[in-house]
Design a protein around this motif. Sequence first.
Motif, short mmCIF file in Angstrom:
data_model
loop_
_atom_site.label_atom_id
_atom_site.label_comp_id
_atom_site.label_asym_id
_atom_site.label_seq_id
_atom_site.Cartn_x
_atom_site.Cartn_y
_atom_site.Cartn_z
N GLY A 262 31.53 26.48 -17.06
CA GLY A 262 31.49 27.37 -15.91
C GLY A 262 31.20 28.81 -16.30
N SER A 263 31.75 29.23 -17.44
CA SER A 263 31.50 30.59 -17.93
C SER A 263 30.03 30.78 -18.29
CB SER A 263 32.39 30.86 -19.14
OG SER A 263 32.12 32.13 -19.68
N PHE A 264 29.44 29.81 -19.00
CA PHE A 264 28.01 29.91 -19.31
C PHE A 264 27.18 29.94 -18.03
CE2 PHE A 264 29.12 28.61 -23.64
CZ PHE A 264 28.30 29.46 -24.36
N LEU A 265 27.48 29.08 -17.10
CA LEU A 265 26.71 29.04 -15.84
C LEU A 265 26.80 30.38 -15.11
CD1 LEU A 265 27.81 25.47 -14.75
CD2 LEU A 265 25.49 26.14 -15.41
N GLY A 266 28.00 30.96 -15.07
CA GLY A 266 28.18 32.25 -14.42
C GLY A 266 27.37 33.34 -15.11
N ARG A 267 27.39 33.34 -16.44
CA ARG A 267 26.62 34.35 -17.18
C ARG A 267 25.12 34.16 -16.95
NH1 ARG A 267 29.19 34.01 -23.00
NH2 ARG A 267 29.99 32.08 -22.17
N TRP A 268 24.67 32.91 -16.92
CA TRP A 268 23.25 32.66 -16.69
C TRP A 268 22.84 33.14 -15.30
CZ3 TRP A 268 23.34 27.02 -18.89
CH2 TRP A 268 23.48 27.06 -20.28
N LEU A 269 23.70 32.93 -14.32
CA LEU A 269 23.40 33.41 -12.96
C LEU A 269 23.29 34.93 -12.92
CD1 LEU A 269 25.71 31.00 -10.94
CD2 LEU A 269 23.22 31.19 -10.69
N ARG B 203 15.92 25.75 -20.43
CA ARG B 203 15.31 25.67 -19.09
C ARG B 203 16.33 25.98 -18.00
NH1 ARG B 203 13.07 20.77 -21.20
NH2 ARG B 203 14.41 19.61 -19.82
N LEU B 204 17.54 25.40 -18.12
CA LEU B 204 18.58 25.62 -17.12
C LEU B 204 18.97 27.09 -17.05
CD1 LEU B 204 20.65 24.58 -15.04
CD2 LEU B 204 22.18 24.10 -16.96
N ALA B 205 19.20 27.71 -18.20
CA ALA B 205 19.58 29.13 -18.21
C ALA B 205 18.49 29.98 -17.55
CB ALA B 205 19.82 29.59 -19.65
#
Length: 188
Positions: A89-96, A120-122
Motif C-alpha cells: 500500500g505504501s508503494f502504491l501510494g508513493r507511485w500515485l 509498468r504499474l508504477a
Amino acid sequence: MNTRGRLADVVTSDGLVLATDASVAGTKLGLGWLSNQGHYGALFQRHPESRIVGSDSTTIGELRAVAYALRHIRPSGRFLLLVDSRAAGSFLGRWLEGDLTLPSGYPTTRPSPAPPSLVRLAGFLACGAGHVDVRWVPGHKGHPLNEGADSLAKLAQRNEFSGQKARDVVEMIARRRVLDYQQVEPLR
C-alpha cells in the motif's frame, strides 16, 4: 495455473472494488484478485532465486497481483483497491504521488523488450492513468473480497490444478466470496 474471468451473473450498480493478494513460498508465487463486479484471477509463477534474493518477495508479489489484476480488468473511472499489505500500500501510494521508487532488489530491466510489471504499474499510477483509491484492509479478518483474493493466491501458489478443473475451482471460490461481499457490504 493461469485462470481469470468474470462471473456473468453478478449484478451491481456499485463502483469497482478490487482486492488483490499474493502467496509466496520460496520461488513459487501465487497471485489472486477478486472484485465486487465478479472479476477474478489466479496466476502461478516460478522465479529463479537469483531474481528475488535481497528483495522483499512478499511485497513484490502483492504488487504483482495488483499489476496482474489491472492488466486484465482495465478499469475505467475511479475505483477502490483493497490490499492487506501495508508495504505494498505504501508503494502504491508513493507511485500515485509520482515517486517511482521500486522495492529493493526489484529488477528494472529484463531481456524482453517490455519493461517489468512493476515498472509498468508504477508508471501507470504516476501518470494519473490509474484513478484509484488504495485502502489497507487487515488480512485474515473476514473481508470477503480480501479473503477471496487470499484463497485464489494460495490456490495458485500450490499450482495443484490445471485446465477445466482449475477454472471450476477458481470460479467456485470467486462466486462464494462475491456473494458473501454482496450480503455484508450493505450492512457496513
